[in-house]
Design an enzyme around this catalytic site. Structure first.
Site, PDB file in Angstrom:
ATOM      1  CE  LYS A 120     -31.573  36.617 -63.977  1.00  0.00           C
ATOM      2  NZ  LYS A 120     -29.967  37.028 -64.523  1.00  0.00           N
ATOM      3  CE  LYS A 203     -28.896  28.237 -62.733  1.00  0.00           C
ATOM      4  NZ  LYS A 203     -28.450  28.183 -63.783  1.00  0.00           N
ATOM      5  CE  LYS A 206     -22.969  33.691 -62.389  1.00  0.00           C
ATOM      6  NZ  LYS A 206     -22.775  33.945 -64.149  1.00  0.00           N
TER       7      LYS A 206
HETATM    8  P1  ATP Z   1     -27.637  33.864 -62.775  1.00  0.00           P
HETATM    9  O1  ATP Z   1     -27.177  32.318 -60.783  1.00  0.00           O
HETATM   10  O2  ATP Z   1     -26.765  34.541 -62.328  1.00  0.00           O
HETATM   11  O3  ATP Z   1     -28.594  33.053 -62.686  1.00  0.00           O
HETATM   12  P2  ATP Z   1     -26.117  31.098 -63.133  1.00  0.00           P
HETATM   13  O4  ATP Z   1     -24.249  31.172 -62.764  1.00  0.00           O
HETATM   14  O5  ATP Z   1     -27.013  30.741 -63.561  1.00  0.00           O
HETATM   15  O6  ATP Z   1     -26.100  32.069 -63.099  1.00  0.00           O
HETATM   16  P3  ATP Z   1     -25.957  32.022 -66.495  1.00  0.00           P
HETATM   17  O7  ATP Z   1     -24.709  33.171 -66.685  1.00  0.00           O
HETATM   18  O8  ATP Z   1     -27.197  31.926 -66.322  1.00  0.00           O
HETATM   19  O9  ATP Z   1     -25.089  31.399 -64.672  1.00  0.00           O
HETATM   20  O10 ATP Z   1     -25.212  30.748 -67.996  1.00  0.00           O
HETATM   21  C1  ATP Z   1     -24.959  31.053 -68.295  1.00  0.00           C
HETATM   22  C2  ATP Z   1     -24.295  29.860 -69.066  1.00  0.00           C
HETATM   23  O11 ATP Z   1     -23.670  28.834 -68.156  1.00  0.00           O
HETATM   24  C3  ATP Z   1     -25.604  29.685 -70.103  1.00  0.00           C
HETATM   25  O12 ATP Z   1     -25.706  28.846 -70.757  1.00  0.00           O
HETATM   26  C4  ATP Z   1     -26.354  28.350 -68.571  1.00  0.00           C
HETATM   27  O13 ATP Z   1     -26.990  27.344 -68.894  1.00  0.00           O
HETATM   28  C5  ATP Z   1     -24.516  27.777 -68.002  1.00  0.00           C
HETATM   29  N1  ATP Z   1     -25.045  26.890 -66.985  1.00  0.00           N
HETATM   30  C6  ATP Z   1     -25.394  27.952 -65.791  1.00  0.00           C
HETATM   31  N2  ATP Z   1     -25.009  27.430 -64.677  1.00  0.00           N
HETATM   32  C7  ATP Z   1     -25.119  25.729 -64.160  1.00  0.00           C
HETATM   33  C8  ATP Z   1     -25.410  24.874 -63.894  1.00  0.00           C
HETATM   34  N3  ATP Z   1     -25.436  24.168 -62.840  1.00  0.00           N
HETATM   35  N4  ATP Z   1     -24.793  23.873 -64.836  1.00  0.00           N
HETATM   36  C9  ATP Z   1     -24.433  23.488 -65.812  1.00  0.00           C
HETATM   37  N5  ATP Z   1     -25.342  24.716 -66.849  1.00  0.00           N
HETATM   38  C10 ATP Z   1     -25.130  26.048 -66.498  1.00  0.00           C
END
Ligand code: ATP
Ligand code: LTN
Length: 344
Positions: A120, A203, A206
């Site tokens: 990050k 993956k 957001k």
């Molecule tokens: P950021 O992009 O801000 O890191 P994010 O969308 O990747 O956010 P997080 O807030 O890091 O999501 O994760 C929240 C939860 O959702 C965690 O338990 C993470 O493992 C799950 N998660 C996030 N993205 C995925 C994905 N593409 N597939 C499955 N699980 C996910």
């Protein structure tokens, strides 16, 4: 130890940051559906880590609104405030208080090894990264240890943070006397990973480059259908599951399977001889039929913010009754002079 899990059910705790206007399908299938399933079997505690959100710059008005929107989506997605405890992290000051104590038993080198900070801080520019972003995993350890959970359901990316919370619990217990349950990571299976529609080897996230790859819980159904129909696939025509050669089609099949409960083989059989377009059109219907009631319910909840805030206040009260007992014990073990009257 003051607050072990009560009764026969094991306790679990998890949180998802309020870092966007909407959760996406990865958050929903990778985390929220597991939380909903777990609240029947476990004594579940779920929260919105808004203290964690400000480790990167946030627009203040937007943060408050996103915190409510996240809570509304948890509830609309099936988190039941009568079965579990749901609250906002900043409503329970013990998180920051225990965070400080844990900061003081964490080594600088140990904190420096956390890979999420490396990722990050590079993304936001290493020099502008805040100290809060650096100590983020220690605050996360406080979130966990305050509630004495046996399990922490998270994605693989969070395993290192749960391991840190185990190390800190063991260190505190051996240095000052037993105060914490040592939690285990409950990692969801790999099959739950959802990929970006436009870049199906990355993956769904957001913080992805373009919103076109996201399926958001709060998006209009027309937008969702359009994004699925524009998903990147390959130049072949055969519908089969092959993550290496056909990541786009495999991602669509995974989503289809998870939302309908049908096996991938069964879906591949159903689409035998059909075109990619057929799969996309049917999948768009499946996704919209599943997500639309969630969006509608979330919007209803957001239409009455006072009621939503009341639900969150009740959750914070339940959470504080556990958190304050742990903190009192920790403060006493550390050697802090109790304030007159006993209240912290
Ligand atoms: P950021 O992009 O801000 O890191 P994010 O969308 O990747 O956010 P997080 O807030 O890091 O999501 O994760 C929240 C939860 O959702 C965690 O338990 C993470 O493992 C799950 N998660 C996030 N993205 C995925 C994905 N593409 N597939 C499955 N699980 C996910
Ligand atoms: N770091 C987590 C969110 C989070 C969390 C927690 C998860 C903060 N505190 C405690 C489980 C337990 C994330 O980014 N997904």
């Amino acid at each position: 130890m003051t607050t072990p899990t009560s009764g026969a059910r094991q306790r679990v705790l998890s949180g998802m940051q309020p870092s966007g206007d909407s959760l996406h399908l990865g958050n929903y299938l990778g985390a929220l559906v597991h939380w909903v399933r777990m609240q029947d079997e476990y004594e579940a505690i779920y929260f919105i880590p808004d203290l964690h959100a400000i480790t990167v710059p946030q627009e203040p008005g937007e943060l408050a609104e996103r915190t409510r929107r996240t809570a509304a989506q948890y509830i609309a997605g099936g988190v039941d405030v009568d079965k579990c405890t749901l609250f906002v992290q900043s409503h329970v000051p013990e998180h920051a208080q225990l965070g400080w104590v844990l900061n003081c038993i964490t080594g600088f080198g140990e904190a420096s090894r956390m890979t999420q900070f490396k990722d990050k801080s590079l993304k936001h520019g290493a020099d502008s990264a805040s100290v809060g972003l650096f100590t983020y995993p220690i605050l996360q350890a406080a979130d966990i240890l305050l509630y004495q959970p046996e399990g922490v359901p998270v994605g693989e990316d969070q395993r290192q943070h749960v391991e840190l919370s185990r190390d800190l619990a063991q260190r505190f217990n051996s240095r000052f006397g037993e105060a914490f349950v040592v939690p285990k990571p409950f990692i969801q299976k790999e099959s739950a990973k959802i990929y970006d529609l436009q870049n199906p080897t990355a993956k769904m996230s957001k913080s992805a480059g373009s919103p076109a790859g996201l399926i958001n819980l709060m998006d209009n159904p027309k937008v969702t259908a359009k994004r699925i129909k524009s998903a990147v696939t390959d130049t072949e025509t055969e519908i089969r599951f092959d993550k290496e050669a056909k990541p786009g089609i495999s991602n669509l099949l995974t989503i289809y399977s998870m939302l309908t409960g049908k096996s991938i083989d069964e879906i591949v059989g159903d689409f035998h001889g059909k075109m990619y377009g057929h799969l996309k059109t049917e999948l768009a219907d499946v996704v919209v039929a599943h997500l639309d009631p969630i969006r509608t319910r979330a919007e209803e909840l957001l239409g009455d913010p006072a009621e939503l805030d009341l639900l969150l206040a009740r959750g914070a009260e339940k959470a504080r009754s556990i958190a304050s007992a742990t903190l009192t014990e920790v403060y006493s073990k550390v050697g802090f002079l109790p304030p007159l009257g006993g209240a912290r």
